[in-house]
Structures are given as C-alpha cells and as structure tokens.
Design a protein around this motif. Structure first.
Motif, PDB file in Angstrom:
ATOM      1  N   THR A 159       0.853  -1.188   0.000  1.00 43.56           N
ATOM      2  CA  THR A 159       0.000   0.000   0.000  1.00 43.56           C
ATOM      3  C   THR A 159       0.896   1.249   0.000  1.00 43.56           C
ATOM      4  OG1 THR A 159       0.041   0.118   2.396  1.00 43.56           O
ATOM      5  CG2 THR A 159      -1.741  -1.190   1.401  1.00 43.56           C
ATOM      6  N   PRO A 160       0.324   2.405  -0.377  1.00 43.46           N
ATOM      7  CA  PRO A 160       1.116   3.636  -0.313  1.00 43.46           C
ATOM      8  C   PRO A 160       1.658   3.887   1.099  1.00 43.46           C
ATOM      9  CG  PRO A 160      -0.939   4.032  -1.479  1.00 43.46           C
ATOM     10  CD  PRO A 160      -1.008   2.634  -0.965  1.00 43.46           C
ATOM     11  N   GLU A 161       0.878   3.563   2.107  1.00 39.39           N
ATOM     12  CA  GLU A 161       1.337   3.766   3.483  1.00 39.39           C
ATOM     13  C   GLU A 161       2.592   2.940   3.753  1.00 39.39           C
ATOM     14  OE1 GLU A 161      -1.850   3.220   2.648  1.00 39.39           O
ATOM     15  OE2 GLU A 161      -2.588   5.243   3.106  1.00 39.39           O
ATOM     16  N   LYS A 162       2.538   1.709   3.308  1.00 41.44           N
ATOM     17  CA  LYS A 162       3.682   0.823   3.561  1.00 41.44           C
ATOM     18  C   LYS A 162       4.913   1.307   2.788  1.00 41.44           C
ATOM     19  CE  LYS A 162       5.185  -4.009   3.093  1.00 41.44           C
ATOM     20  NZ  LYS A 162       6.182  -3.841   2.029  1.00 41.44           N
ATOM     21  N   VAL A 163       4.752   1.531   1.475  1.00 44.78           N
ATOM     22  CA  VAL A 163       5.932   1.819   0.646  1.00 44.78           C
ATOM     23  C   VAL A 163       6.467   3.226   0.906  1.00 44.78           C
ATOM     24  CG1 VAL A 163       6.799   2.036  -1.723  1.00 44.78           C
ATOM     25  CG2 VAL A 163       5.236   0.159  -1.118  1.00 44.78           C
ATOM     26  N   PHE A 164       5.570   4.203   1.034  1.00 42.95           N
ATOM     27  CA  PHE A 164       6.036   5.585   1.200  1.00 42.95           C
ATOM     28  C   PHE A 164       6.412   5.913   2.649  1.00 42.95           C
ATOM     29  CE2 PHE A 164       3.549   6.382  -2.785  1.00 42.95           C
ATOM     30  CZ  PHE A 164       4.610   6.862  -3.547  1.00 42.95           C
ATOM     31  N   LEU A 165       5.639   5.394   3.591  1.00 46.09           N
ATOM     32  CA  LEU A 165       5.872   5.806   4.985  1.00 46.09           C
ATOM     33  C   LEU A 165       6.747   4.822   5.757  1.00 46.09           C
ATOM     34  CD1 LEU A 165       2.298   7.084   5.939  1.00 46.09           C
ATOM     35  CD2 LEU A 165       4.196   8.336   4.876  1.00 46.09           C
ATOM     36  N   ASN A 166       6.672   3.546   5.385  1.00 49.69           N
ATOM     37  CA  ASN A 166       7.443   2.553   6.135  1.00 49.69           C
ATOM     38  C   ASN A 166       8.226   1.619   5.217  1.00 49.69           C
ATOM     39  OD1 ASN A 166       6.365   3.199   8.868  1.00 49.69           O
ATOM     40  ND2 ASN A 166       4.430   2.626   7.880  1.00 49.69           N
ATOM     41  N   PRO A 167       9.017   2.179   4.314  1.00 50.42           N
ATOM     42  CA  PRO A 167       9.768   1.297   3.407  1.00 50.42           C
ATOM     43  C   PRO A 167      10.785   0.480   4.197  1.00 50.42           C
ATOM     44  CG  PRO A 167      10.539   3.562   3.189  1.00 50.42           C
ATOM     45  CD  PRO A 167       9.346   3.600   4.098  1.00 50.42           C
ATOM     46  N   VAL A 168      10.881  -0.785   3.835  1.00 50.96           N
ATOM     47  CA  VAL A 168      11.765  -1.684   4.562  1.00 50.96           C
ATOM     48  C   VAL A 168      13.117  -1.773   3.860  1.00 50.96           C
ATOM     49  CG1 VAL A 168      12.052  -4.077   5.317  1.00 50.96           C
ATOM     50  CG2 VAL A 168       9.782  -3.017   5.348  1.00 50.96           C
ATOM     51  N   ASN A 169      13.077  -1.764   2.531  1.00 50.61           N
ATOM     52  CA  ASN A 169      14.311  -1.951   1.771  1.00 50.61           C
ATOM     53  C   ASN A 169      15.147  -0.668   1.748  1.00 50.61           C
ATOM     54  OD1 ASN A 169      16.027  -2.102  -0.763  1.00 50.61           O
ATOM     55  ND2 ASN A 169      15.187  -4.177  -0.622  1.00 50.61           N
ATOM     56  N   PRO A 170      16.438  -0.769   2.008  1.00 53.61           N
ATOM     57  CA  PRO A 170      17.294   0.425   2.006  1.00 53.61           C
ATOM     58  C   PRO A 170      17.268   1.179   0.676  1.00 53.61           C
ATOM     59  CG  PRO A 170      18.525  -1.516   2.757  1.00 53.61           C
ATOM     60  CD  PRO A 170      17.165  -1.989   2.356  1.00 53.61           C
ATOM     61  N   ARG A 171      17.120   0.458  -0.431  1.00 52.53           N
ATOM     62  CA  ARG A 171      17.085   1.147  -1.720  1.00 52.53           C
ATOM     63  C   ARG A 171      15.829   2.008  -1.851  1.00 52.53           C
ATOM     64  NH1 ARG A 171      18.446  -4.173  -4.694  1.00 52.53           N
ATOM     65  NH2 ARG A 171      18.095  -3.230  -6.719  1.00 52.53           N
ATOM     66  N   THR A 172      14.720   1.498  -1.361  1.00 48.75           N
ATOM     67  CA  THR A 172      13.484   2.295  -1.378  1.00 48.75           C
ATOM     68  C   THR A 172      13.664   3.525  -0.490  1.00 48.75           C
ATOM     69  OG1 THR A 172      12.373   0.138  -1.336  1.00 48.75           O
ATOM     70  CG2 THR A 172      10.973   2.097  -1.275  1.00 48.75           C
ATOM     71  N   GLN A 173      14.268   3.308   0.670  1.00 41.38           N
ATOM     72  CA  GLN A 173      14.473   4.422   1.605  1.00 41.38           C
ATOM     73  C   GLN A 173      15.342   5.501   0.974  1.00 41.38           C
ATOM     74  OE1 GLN A 173      16.156   2.334   4.956  1.00 41.38           O
ATOM     75  NE2 GLN A 173      14.191   1.443   5.563  1.00 41.38           N
TER      76      GLN A 173
END
Ligand SMILES: Nc1ncnc2c1ncn2[C@@H]1O[C@H](COP(=O)(O)OP(=O)(O)O)[C@@H](O)[C@H]1O
Ligand SMILES: [Mg+2]
Length: 246
Positions: A222-236
């Motif tokens: 979800t947008p909440e997961k990917v934008f607010l709580n990204p787990v992967n360092p590359r996403t961060q």
C-alpha cells in the motif's frame, strides 16, 4: 483483471527486466516508481506489446498467454482493451485535438465518423478541452496536449489505462490540471497503472505501489507501507531523494 508473471526483457546484453510479477484488480490504481533507467517504461511497453518481452506470462481479462508465443490476435485483444498515455503526448501533429481523439475510434474501433465525433466531444469535455477541439497540437500548451492525450485514451473505453510519466514533460504550473483529470478517471472507476515521479499524488491516488530497481520489484504494498514505512534500504534512499512529504 491483469496478472503479470515472471516477465523478463533484455536489450542485447542489458537485462532490463529480470523477473517481474504483479497483479492488478479491476478498479485498482497501481503506481510504479523507481529510478530512471530501472525499466518502468520497458515494463509498460511490454504489457501492450510495444516491446515484446523475452519471457513471462500475461493474463488479461479472459485471455492468458505466454508472451514469446503471443499471437497477433492476443496482441490485438490487449490493444483493443487498453490505452496508453505517453510522456511526450504522441499526438498527431497535423490533426486537431478532436481528430486526434477520433483517430483510434475510427481506425481501431471502426466506428462511423459521426459516432466517433460524438464520443470524442464528450471526452474532450471531460478533460476541459471542448473549446479547443479545433486546435492543432502546436497551438496547445503541454498541459492541454496531455489532456487531449488522456481524452483520447478515455474515449476508447479501455479496461485498463497505462500512464508513462504523464506529467514529466510539463512545466510545473501545468502538472496540476493533468493530475486532476487522472483523479477524475479514478473516480469513474478506471483501472490504471501509473508510472510517475509525482510522489504525493501517487500516495493519494494509488491502491498499490511497486518500487522497481535493478530489474526487480524491490518493494511493494500500500502507499502507506511503501512511502511511509519502506523496509528496503534502496526504497528508503530513493524516497529520501525525491520530493515526498507527508
Ligand atoms: N529500445 C531500446 N533499446 C536498447 N536499450 C533500451 C531500449 N529501451 C530502453 N532501453 C534501456 O533499458 C533501460 C531501462 O529503460 P526504461 O525502461 O526506459 O527505464 P525507465 O522508464 O525506468 O527510466 C535503460 O538502460 C535504457 O537505456
Ligand atoms: Mg521511462
């Protein structure tokens, strides 16, 4: 409505898509984000066979296919039920806004001119371009051209619309008018896949977000997961570099 399984695509030695799988449900908006060169356009182009992927399966509506073996009929089926909105608009230079929207209705959908015109006018109205129906692309701003591009897509009554960075070629003051039209399309229930760098817009509109990097989907949810709580360092790292503000 669309299921993509294990898509791979190389250009010569360069493996751009390494193993991409995802699903989109009817009425859903899927956002695809990722750095430049990560294969986002190649993925969209592979879905409607502007490129042919080297491997993978597609299930679209009631048709399943192994991409390397997809027939002309398979490809025609996908194109008939989908539409694409391009970064560079891809309007016909020597056709008016109205003629641009009518083109696919007449040529691909084989509608009579009168009927095509009525449908085209309806959709030009939806995107606020009715008054400029007789303008040529060179007489329109970027935002207006893209609204014609979206009217052209909507007029085909596609089951799914692919947007490839629809606002990236626009001056900043014109981005909003195009995003508003896409918001309307979501309200109408359109199924859409949107590649974009407008992170706040995607956060608002998407049901599901994929982050692509290095030929893979590195993170999704979800947008909440990917934008607010990204787990992967590359996403961060990626999100730290782009303008996303919650
Ligand atoms: N037709 C092509 N021929 C050769 N290389 C290509 C072609 N299209 C894309 N590429 C390469 O594939 C990679 C991914 O490109 P693209 O899908 O456009 O990425 P994105 O849309 O994420 O920026 C890039 O390295 C690009 O240069
Ligand atoms: Mg691209």
């Amino acid at each position: 409505m669309l299921k993509v399984q294990h898509i791979r695509k190389s250009f010569n030695q360069l493996e751009v898509l390494k193993d991409i799988s995802f699903e989109v449900e009817r009425g859903e908006v899927l956002a695809i984000i990722g750095p430049s060169g990560s294969g986002k356009s190649t993925l969209l182009r592979s879905l409607n066979f502007l490129e042919r992927a080297d491997d993978g399966h597609l299930v679209f509506l009631d048709r399943a296919m192994h991409i390397p073996e997809a027939t002309k009929e398979d490809i025609a089926y996908i194109r008939k039920h989908s539409a694409m909105v391009f970064q560079q608009f891809n309007l016909f230079k020597y056709k008016t806004a109205l003629e641009n929207v009518m083109e696919g209705l007449v040529q691909v959908q084989k509608k009579k001119k009168d009927e095509a015109k009525q449908i085209a006018l309806q959709h030009l109205e939806v995107v606020g371009m009715l008054e400029r129906q007789n303008y040529y692309p060179r007489q329109l701003s970027g935002g207006q051209k893209q609204r014609v591009g979206i009217a052209r897509a909507l007029a085909l009554h596609p089951q799914i619309i692919f947007f490839d960075e629809p606002t990236s070629a626009l001056d900043p003051e014109m981005v909003g008018e195009v995003l508003d039209v896409i918001r309307e399309a979501k309200k109408e229930g359109h199924t859409m896949i949107i590649v974009s760098h407008e992170m706040n817009f995607l956060y608002e509109i998407a049901d599901q977000v994929l982050f692509m990097d290095g030929g893979y989907i590195v993170e999704q949810g979800t947008p909440e997961k990917v934008f607010l709580n990204p787990v992967n360092p590359r996403t961060q790292q990626f999100l730290a570099r782009v303008h996303f503000q919650k």
